[in-house]
Motif scaffolding. Sequence first.
Motif, mmCIF file in Angstrom:
data_model
loop_
_atom_site.group_PDB
_atom_site.id
_atom_site.type_symbol
_atom_site.label_atom_id
_atom_site.label_comp_id
_atom_site.label_asym_id
_atom_site.label_seq_id
_atom_site.Cartn_x
_atom_site.Cartn_y
_atom_site.Cartn_z
ATOM 1 N N UNK A 1 13.234 -23.062 23.204
ATOM 2 C CA UNK A 1 14.538 -23.427 23.752
ATOM 3 C C UNK A 1 15.315 -22.148 24.063
ATOM 4 N N UNK A 2 15.906 -22.096 25.247
ATOM 5 C CA UNK A 2 16.771 -20.987 25.646
ATOM 6 C C UNK A 2 18.184 -21.523 25.798
ATOM 7 N N UNK A 3 19.116 -20.974 25.037
ATOM 8 C CA UNK A 3 20.523 -21.347 25.134
ATOM 9 C C UNK A 3 21.135 -20.561 26.293
ATOM 10 N N UNK A 4 21.421 -21.252 27.404
ATOM 11 C CA UNK A 4 21.890 -20.530 28.594
ATOM 12 C C UNK A 4 23.281 -19.930 28.406
ATOM 13 N N UNK A 5 24.002 -20.378 27.378
ATOM 14 C CA UNK A 5 25.311 -19.792 27.120
ATOM 15 C C UNK A 5 25.191 -18.434 26.422
ATOM 16 N N UNK A 6 23.999 -18.127 25.902
ATOM 17 C CA UNK A 6 23.793 -16.873 25.178
ATOM 18 C C UNK A 6 22.765 -15.957 25.847
#
Length: 318
Positions: A193-198
């Motif tokens: 999972x890649x957190x696009x906000x970070x």
Amino acid sequence: MRAIVHDRYGPPEVLRVEEVERPVPAPDEVLVRVHAATVTQTDCHMRRARPFFWRFMLGFRRPRRRTLGLEFAGVVEEIGSSVTQLDVGDRVFGLRNGSHAEYVCVRESGLLVRMPDGMTYEQASAVSDGHSQAVKALRAGRVAEGTNLLIYGATGSLGTSAVQLAALVGARVTAVCKGRDAELVRSLGAHEVVDYEREDFTKSGKRYDVILDAVGKHSYLRARSALVPGGIFVATDRLFHLPLAYLTRWFGSTGVAFEFSGYQREDLLNLQELLEEGRYRAVVDRVYPLEQIAEASRYVDSWQKVGNVVLSLNGAER
């Protein structure tokens, strides 16, 4: 019967509940009493007629189709004279334009199948569109066992479907979404999972065989650096990416492909089988009563929904 109608384009407030004539099934149709239907991004695009090209299909000055909606689930209330495979009382789900109404008529041989046991109407209404789009998107990207796939926008209707289907065929799935939804996409089959906000996945140094933009908000020109040679960017924004699809066919080491959202009964039958086997599940964010269509549409407009937003009609069970 009650139906949601709009006579002009604009914000959610143009939608209203109105009494309209109940449809009568043709000989090869069934009349379905709708218990639940979804509110999708497509419904919102059609309501606003934005981008402007929607008006070429819907009507320039005002909408020719007053009632929106596509996905639904309900009960067969009446059958046409030539119907043989369905009967009154059957619980069904599928796809039909104008599903934001208490009744719709659907061809028996069309986009309509029986609901699996144990599903609620609200769950069954929220699976057909995303699944169909995901099937075509993964096919466009030639996703198979061992494919290293990144899905940008993994928590929408298309995204949650694509995560599940890709995992089922044995692809390695990286889901790009908000960090708060990491547990959800992992439960659907995502490996990373890649957190696009970070984090910006295009700057991580990782490379993927296929990148699927499930929300139409990313660009091949930005994402191509994260593709391996011969990799494919699957776009849902045809207006911008159509010329790139032709150019990349002849130039460059990566390419653009499209998800085409035509609907086929075979896909619906395959979905029915997956649901019955417990290998696919609906993702429902919020449920609104019919009278709160403006609130439901406003929430979908916010691009914050996870999975699907559902309208409850005719006393659907929660």
